[in-house]
Design a protein around this motif. Structure first.
Motif, PDB file in Angstrom:
ATOM      1  N   GLU A 193      -2.161  -8.471  -9.359  1.00  0.00           N
ATOM      2  CA  GLU A 193      -3.075  -7.635  -8.597  1.00  0.00           C
ATOM      3  C   GLU A 193      -2.338  -6.883  -7.503  1.00  0.00           C
ATOM      4  O   GLU A 193      -1.292  -7.320  -7.010  1.00  0.00           O
ATOM      5  N   PHE A 194      -2.933  -5.773  -7.125  1.00  0.00           N
ATOM      6  CA  PHE A 194      -2.380  -4.921  -6.085  1.00  0.00           C
ATOM      7  C   PHE A 194      -2.501  -5.587  -4.729  1.00  0.00           C
ATOM      8  O   PHE A 194      -3.512  -6.233  -4.436  1.00  0.00           O
ATOM      9  N   VAL A 195      -1.480  -5.396  -3.884  1.00  0.00           N
ATOM     10  CA  VAL A 195      -1.519  -5.907  -2.512  1.00  0.00           C
ATOM     11  C   VAL A 195      -1.463  -4.753  -1.518  1.00  0.00           C
ATOM     12  O   VAL A 195      -2.319  -4.615  -0.655  1.00  0.00           O
ATOM     13  N   ALA A 196      -0.424  -3.927  -1.637  1.00  0.00           N
ATOM     14  CA  ALA A 196      -0.234  -2.834  -0.683  1.00  0.00           C
ATOM     15  C   ALA A 196       0.741  -1.824  -1.263  1.00  0.00           C
ATOM     16  O   ALA A 196       1.539  -2.147  -2.141  1.00  0.00           O
ATOM     17  N   ALA A 197       0.670  -0.600  -0.753  1.00  0.00           N
ATOM     18  CA  ALA A 197       1.604   0.440  -1.176  1.00  0.00           C
ATOM     19  C   ALA A 197       1.837   1.409  -0.027  1.00  0.00           C
ATOM     20  O   ALA A 197       0.967   1.584   0.837  1.00  0.00           O
ATOM     21  N   ILE A 198       3.018   2.043  -0.043  1.00  0.00           N
ATOM     22  CA  ILE A 198       3.368   3.006   0.995  1.00  0.00           C
ATOM     23  C   ILE A 198       4.034   4.201   0.328  1.00  0.00           C
ATOM     24  O   ILE A 198       4.843   4.046  -0.587  1.00  0.00           O
ATOM     25  N   SER A 199       3.662   5.390   0.776  1.00  0.00           N
ATOM     26  CA  SER A 199       4.165   6.607   0.155  1.00  0.00           C
ATOM     27  C   SER A 199       5.637   6.836   0.473  1.00  0.00           C
ATOM     28  O   SER A 199       6.223   6.174   1.327  1.00  0.00           O
ATOM     29  N   TRP A 200       6.209   7.814  -0.209  1.00  0.00           N
ATOM     30  CA  TRP A 200       7.639   8.066  -0.106  1.00  0.00           C
ATOM     31  C   TRP A 200       8.073   8.368   1.327  1.00  0.00           C
ATOM     32  O   TRP A 200       9.192   8.044   1.722  1.00  0.00           O
ATOM     33  N   MET A 260       6.524   2.912  -2.789  1.00  0.00           N
ATOM     34  CA  MET A 260       6.823   1.498  -2.981  1.00  0.00           C
ATOM     35  C   MET A 260       5.528   0.702  -2.899  1.00  0.00           C
ATOM     36  O   MET A 260       4.694   0.941  -2.021  1.00  0.00           O
ATOM     37  N   GLY A 261       5.385  -0.252  -3.793  1.00  0.00           N
ATOM     38  CA  GLY A 261       4.183  -1.076  -3.805  1.00  0.00           C
ATOM     39  C   GLY A 261       4.515  -2.550  -3.875  1.00  0.00           C
ATOM     40  O   GLY A 261       5.604  -2.946  -4.316  1.00  0.00           O
ATOM     41  N   TRP A 262       3.572  -3.351  -3.427  1.00  0.00           N
ATOM     42  CA  TRP A 262       3.648  -4.805  -3.574  1.00  0.00           C
ATOM     43  C   TRP A 262       2.448  -5.275  -4.383  1.00  0.00           C
ATOM     44  O   TRP A 262       1.310  -4.857  -4.122  1.00  0.00           O
ATOM     45  N   PHE A 263       2.715  -6.119  -5.343  1.00  0.00           N
ATOM     46  CA  PHE A 263       1.697  -6.754  -6.162  1.00  0.00           C
ATOM     47  C   PHE A 263       1.923  -8.257  -6.127  1.00  0.00           C
ATOM     48  O   PHE A 263       2.982  -8.711  -5.707  1.00  0.00           O
ATOM     49  N   ARG A 264       0.938  -9.018  -6.592  1.00  0.00           N
ATOM     50  CA  ARG A 264       1.115 -10.462  -6.652  1.00  0.00           C
ATOM     51  C   ARG A 264       0.372 -11.011  -7.855  1.00  0.00           C
ATOM     52  O   ARG A 264      -0.599 -10.431  -8.323  1.00  0.00           O
ATOM     53  N   PHE A 315      -1.777  -8.177   6.526  1.00  0.00           N
ATOM     54  CA  PHE A 315      -0.497  -7.742   5.957  1.00  0.00           C
ATOM     55  C   PHE A 315      -0.189  -6.317   6.410  1.00  0.00           C
ATOM     56  O   PHE A 315      -1.093  -5.484   6.567  1.00  0.00           O
ATOM     57  N   THR A 316       1.093  -6.038   6.579  1.00  0.00           N
ATOM     58  CA  THR A 316       1.539  -4.697   6.933  1.00  0.00           C
ATOM     59  C   THR A 316       2.714  -4.311   6.053  1.00  0.00           C
ATOM     60  O   THR A 316       3.723  -5.029   6.007  1.00  0.00           O
ATOM     61  N   ILE A 317       2.578  -3.195   5.372  1.00  0.00           N
ATOM     62  CA  ILE A 317       3.671  -2.678   4.558  1.00  0.00           C
ATOM     63  C   ILE A 317       4.420  -1.629   5.360  1.00  0.00           C
ATOM     64  O   ILE A 317       3.814  -0.859   6.122  1.00  0.00           O
ATOM     65  N   SER A 318       5.718  -1.596   5.208  1.00  0.00           N
ATOM     66  CA  SER A 318       6.527  -0.604   5.892  1.00  0.00           C
ATOM     67  C   SER A 318       7.741  -0.293   5.023  1.00  0.00           C
ATOM     68  O   SER A 318       7.994  -0.963   4.013  1.00  0.00           O
ATOM     69  N   ARG A 319       8.476   0.720   5.421  1.00  0.00           N
ATOM     70  CA  ARG A 319       9.685   1.056   4.684  1.00  0.00           C
ATOM     71  C   ARG A 319      10.748   1.509   5.668  1.00  0.00           C
ATOM     72  O   ARG A 319      10.458   1.875   6.802  1.00  0.00           O
ATOM     73  N   ASN A 325      14.795   3.597  -0.100  1.00  0.00           N
ATOM     74  CA  ASN A 325      13.881   2.877  -0.978  1.00  0.00           C
ATOM     75  C   ASN A 325      13.961   1.380  -0.692  1.00  0.00           C
ATOM     76  O   ASN A 325      14.266   0.571  -1.578  1.00  0.00           O
ATOM     77  N   THR A 326      13.673   1.042   0.555  1.00  0.00           N
ATOM     78  CA  THR A 326      13.612  -0.341   1.001  1.00  0.00           C
ATOM     79  C   THR A 326      12.249  -0.550   1.620  1.00  0.00           C
ATOM     80  O   THR A 326      11.829   0.221   2.483  1.00  0.00           O
ATOM     81  N   ALA A 327      11.570  -1.572   1.157  1.00  0.00           N
ATOM     82  CA  ALA A 327      10.204  -1.818   1.623  1.00  0.00           C
ATOM     83  C   ALA A 327      10.076  -3.235   2.151  1.00  0.00           C
ATOM     84  O   ALA A 327      10.819  -4.144   1.744  1.00  0.00           O
ATOM     85  N   PHE A 328       9.113  -3.401   3.037  1.00  0.00           N
ATOM     86  CA  PHE A 328       8.862  -4.705   3.644  1.00  0.00           C
ATOM     87  C   PHE A 328       7.366  -5.004   3.575  1.00  0.00           C
ATOM     88  O   PHE A 328       6.542  -4.090   3.583  1.00  0.00           O
TER      89      PHE A 328
END
Length: 123
Positions: free
Chosen positions: A46-53, A34-38, A68-72, A77-80
């Motif tokens: 542009e890319f912000v953050a990503a987290i593996s499966w 899962m990734g976050w872009f803006r 920023f902190t990415i989590s799941r 398949n729910t990301a924060f």
């Protein structure tokens, strides 16, 4: 097909925090990276953050590292995206994306995208 829906955006002041969420529906028998872009006004997405499966690998864009902190939510398949100490330069539409593959900062690698949620940070 996989549908992604972002939520949690809003209007905040500099220094405030927001938590974005991304939920999925459709073909969820696969656990995705899962990734976050803006995309800021008049700028490229542009890319912000990503987290593996499995949550074992994360990656951040330099300007958000430490704020920023990415989590799941486990293997769902729910990301924060927890965003702290927000700055006016963080103002953008934030998009969630998913890919069946390794963590990547390249938007072209992602197969599925949400519609985005607006984050506006006032000074």
């Amino acid at each position: 097909q996989v549908q992604l829906v972002e939520s949690g955006g809003g209007l905040v002041q500099a220094g405030d925090s927001l938590r974005l969420s991304c939920t999925t529906s459709g073909r969820t028998d696969t656990t995705y990276t899962m990734g976050w872009f803006r995309r800021a006004p008049a700028k490229e997405r542009e890319f912000v953050a990503a987290i593996s499966w499995n949550g074992g690998a994360v990656r951040y864009e330099d300007s958000v590292q430490g704020r920023f902190t990415i989590s799941r939510n486990g293997y769902e398949n729910t990301a924060f995206l927890q965003m702290n100490d927000l700055k006016p330069d963080d103002t953008a539409v934030y998009y969630c994306a998913a890919v069946r593959g390794p963590v990547s900062s390249e938007k072209s690698q992602y197969d599925y995208w949400g519609q985005g949620t607006q984050v506006t940070v006032s000074s």
